[in-house]
Design an enzyme around this catalytic site. Structure first.
Site, short mmCIF file in Angstrom:
data_model
loop_
_atom_site.label_atom_id
_atom_site.label_comp_id
_atom_site.label_asym_id
_atom_site.label_seq_id
_atom_site.Cartn_x
_atom_site.Cartn_y
_atom_site.Cartn_z
N ASP A 70 41.71 125.99 81.19
CA ASP A 70 42.83 125.06 81.13
C ASP A 70 43.89 125.61 80.19
O ASP A 70 43.56 126.15 79.13
CB ASP A 70 42.36 123.68 80.66
CG ASP A 70 43.31 122.57 81.10
OD1 ASP A 70 44.46 122.57 80.61
OD2 ASP A 70 42.91 121.72 81.90
N THR A 115 48.30 122.02 78.87
CA THR A 115 49.67 121.53 78.92
C THR A 115 49.66 120.02 78.63
O THR A 115 48.63 119.45 78.29
CB THR A 115 50.31 121.82 80.28
OG1 THR A 115 49.46 121.33 81.32
CG2 THR A 115 50.50 123.32 80.47
N ASP A 147 46.45 130.50 81.17
CA ASP A 147 47.35 130.01 82.20
C ASP A 147 47.04 130.72 83.51
O ASP A 147 46.93 131.97 83.53
CB ASP A 147 48.80 130.29 81.78
CG ASP A 147 49.83 129.55 82.62
OD1 ASP A 147 49.66 129.51 83.86
OD2 ASP A 147 50.81 129.04 82.05
N SER A 199 50.99 117.51 88.74
CA SER A 199 50.57 116.55 89.76
C SER A 199 51.36 115.25 89.85
O SER A 199 51.07 114.43 90.71
CB SER A 199 49.10 116.17 89.53
OG SER A 199 48.95 115.45 88.32
N THR A 239 45.87 117.45 98.02
CA THR A 239 46.22 116.03 98.12
C THR A 239 46.58 115.66 99.55
O THR A 239 47.04 116.50 100.33
CB THR A 239 47.42 115.72 97.20
OG1 THR A 239 47.87 114.39 97.43
CG2 THR A 239 48.58 116.67 97.47
N ASP A 240 46.42 114.37 99.88
CA ASP A 240 46.86 113.90 101.19
C ASP A 240 48.37 113.82 101.30
O ASP A 240 48.92 113.66 102.39
CB ASP A 240 46.23 112.54 101.53
CG ASP A 240 46.56 111.43 100.55
OD1 ASP A 240 47.26 111.69 99.54
OD2 ASP A 240 46.12 110.28 100.78
N GLU A 241 49.07 113.94 100.18
CA GLU A 241 50.53 113.85 100.20
C GLU A 241 51.18 115.00 100.96
O GLU A 241 52.35 114.92 101.33
CB GLU A 241 51.07 113.76 98.78
CG GLU A 241 50.62 112.50 98.06
CD GLU A 241 51.24 112.34 96.69
OE1 GLU A 241 52.46 112.48 96.57
OE2 GLU A 241 50.50 112.05 95.74
N TYR A 244 56.53 117.82 94.49
CA TYR A 244 55.09 117.94 94.21
C TYR A 244 54.31 118.23 95.48
O TYR A 244 53.55 119.21 95.55
CB TYR A 244 54.56 116.67 93.56
CG TYR A 244 53.06 116.55 93.64
CD1 TYR A 244 52.23 117.50 93.05
CD2 TYR A 244 52.45 115.49 94.32
CE1 TYR A 244 50.85 117.41 93.14
CE2 TYR A 244 51.08 115.39 94.41
CZ TYR A 244 50.27 116.35 93.81
OH TYR A 244 48.90 116.26 93.91
N SER A 245 54.47 117.39 96.50
CA SER A 245 53.68 117.58 97.72
C SER A 245 54.04 118.88 98.43
O SER A 245 53.17 119.52 99.03
CB SER A 245 53.83 116.38 98.65
OG SER A 245 55.18 116.15 98.98
N LYS A 268 52.14 121.61 96.67
CA LYS A 268 50.72 121.60 97.04
C LYS A 268 50.51 122.07 98.48
O LYS A 268 49.52 122.75 98.78
CB LYS A 268 50.15 120.19 96.85
CG LYS A 268 50.01 119.76 95.40
CD LYS A 268 49.08 120.68 94.60
CE LYS A 268 47.62 120.52 95.04
NZ LYS A 268 46.72 121.36 94.18
N ARG A 324 61.45 105.03 93.75
CA ARG A 324 61.64 106.46 93.56
C ARG A 324 62.24 107.08 94.83
O ARG A 324 61.97 106.59 95.94
CB ARG A 324 60.33 107.15 93.21
CG ARG A 324 59.34 107.24 94.34
CD ARG A 324 58.30 108.35 94.17
NE ARG A 324 57.48 108.27 93.00
CZ ARG A 324 56.14 108.19 93.02
NH1 ARG A 324 55.50 108.13 94.18
NH2 ARG A 324 55.46 108.15 91.91
N GLY A 369 62.57 109.20 98.08
CA GLY A 369 61.61 109.78 99.01
C GLY A 369 60.22 109.23 98.90
O GLY A 369 59.23 109.91 99.19
N HIS A 370 60.10 107.96 98.51
CA HIS A 370 58.78 107.35 98.28
C HIS A 370 58.07 107.13 99.61
O HIS A 370 58.51 106.36 100.46
CB HIS A 370 58.95 106.02 97.55
CG HIS A 370 57.71 105.51 96.91
ND1 HIS A 370 57.67 104.35 96.17
CD2 HIS A 370 56.44 106.00 96.90
CE1 HIS A 370 56.45 104.14 95.73
NE2 HIS A 370 55.67 105.13 96.17
#
Length: 345
Positions: free
Chosen positions: A31, A34, A57, A83, A130-132, A155-156, A159, A285, A287-288
């Site tokens: 880790d 951060t 890192d 995340s 993630t499912d996002e 974020y998505s 990922k 937010r 683009g929610h």
């Protein structure tokens, strides 16, 4: 196994570390420490002879090479990532650097190590996503492993890019990879910027409990310890090159979830007025995504996994944990920027 867990001082990563040690595995916790990392998350296993910690890192190629060669892991569980969607709106660069460039660097180090070892058949690289990455659903339908990627936040998108890199390293270089895509996690040790800890903390402090838009966004809630169990199973039994969607089978709107938490707090820590009176609807937010929901058929049929904790059980356990661990929260809340509204575009 000797497992290298990246991001093992974070929320989900620490749950994986604790469970892997409990089950007799040897764990190297990597880790960078951060802002959202906390070694207190793994304090319960830190003295185990099967546990070691390395601060480095994943973007540092030389450090990754030294780590693989020095510790000789049998498997990698890659959870290190930026995340938080709101943070990705305010500062997308960090998400590209860690989630994309970091995953690339880690893949290269794992590939070099695996090839130098003679490409052992038992080696595994499990990438946790993630499912996002699938975007958003309407009122009906479920994400499957064949759903097209359509990420809507930085974020998505980062990922999604990391998922594609992992798949490509499996196809092109034959690295033995498995990918998992999970629904929204919750439970003990979650950093106090995500929805559930924000609700608990604001309620107890007598502050407004912020709910984006009208609170109609729907998520499938997965208790973090159930997720850790599924990840270890996917590492041990998942088919190489395969992806598995891991869901909690617990869909709820944000407003219903918030009201459930308030009701639990009313019972466990009564106040002068119902905590639900503090609910405040705030600007949504950008683009929610409206709804996420996972079809868990593959992980259930191929790996025999199902969640063991309902959302009502999990929320109560989570609230009880936060009420009992104020010292942990106080240390994190003292960090710069924690608790501030982010991601307003």
């Amino acid at each position: 196994m000797k497992i290298l867990v990246t991001g093992g001082a974070g929320f989900i990563g620490s749950a994986v570390v604790r469970l892997a040690i409990e089950r007799g595995h040897e764990v190297i916790n990597l880790d960078a420490l951060t802002y959202a990392a906390c070694l207190e998350n793994v304090a319960s296993v830190a003295m185990s002879p099967n546990y070691s910690f390395v601060q480095a890192d994943i973007r540092d190629a030389m450090a990754m090479e030294a780590l693989f060669n020095g510790h000789q892991p049998d498997a990698v569980m890659h959870l290190a990532a930026e995340s938080h969607v709101d943070r990705s709106i305010d500062g997308p660069g960090a998400f590209i650097e860690t989630n994309v460039n970091g995953t690339f660097t880690l893949l290269q180090a794992a590939r070099s190590y695996w090839e130098a070892k003679g490409r052992p058949a038992a080696f595994r690289f499990l990438h946790v996503s993630t499912d996002e990455v699938y975007g958003t659903l309407g009122a009906t339908g479920l994400f499957t492993e064949d759903t097209a990627y359509a990420p809507n936040s930085p974020y998505s998108a980062s990922k999604a890019a990391s998922d594609h890199l992992v798949r490509a390293w499996g196809e092109t270089f034959e690295l033995p990879v498995v990918i998992t895509n999970c629904s929204n996690n919750y439970g003990p040790y979650q950093f106090p910027e995500k929805l559930i800890p924000v609700v608990i903390l604001n309620a107890l402090a007598g502050r407004p409990i912020p709910v984006y838009g009208k609170g109609e966004n729907i998520r499938d809630w997965l208790y973090v310890e159930d997720h850790a169990d599924a990840l270890l199973l996917a590492l041990e039994k998942g088919e190489l090159g395969r992806s598995y969607n891991i869901g909690g089978e617990n869909e709820a709107t944000n407003i219903d979830l918030v009201r459930k938490i308030c009701a639990i707090l009313d019972e466990l820590r009564p106040s002068d007025a119902p905590y639900a009176d503090q609910i405040t609807f705030v600007t949504d937010r950008p683009g929610h995504d409206l709804r996420y929901a996972i079809d868990p058929t593959r992980v259930r049929d191929e790996l025999g996994w199902r969640p063991s904790v309902t959302v009502d059980e999990g929320l109560r356990k989570t609230v009880e944990w936060y009420l009992a661990n104020g010292y942990w929260l106080d240390a994190l809340l003292a960090r710069h920027g924690v608790g501030e509204r982010l991601g307003q575009g």
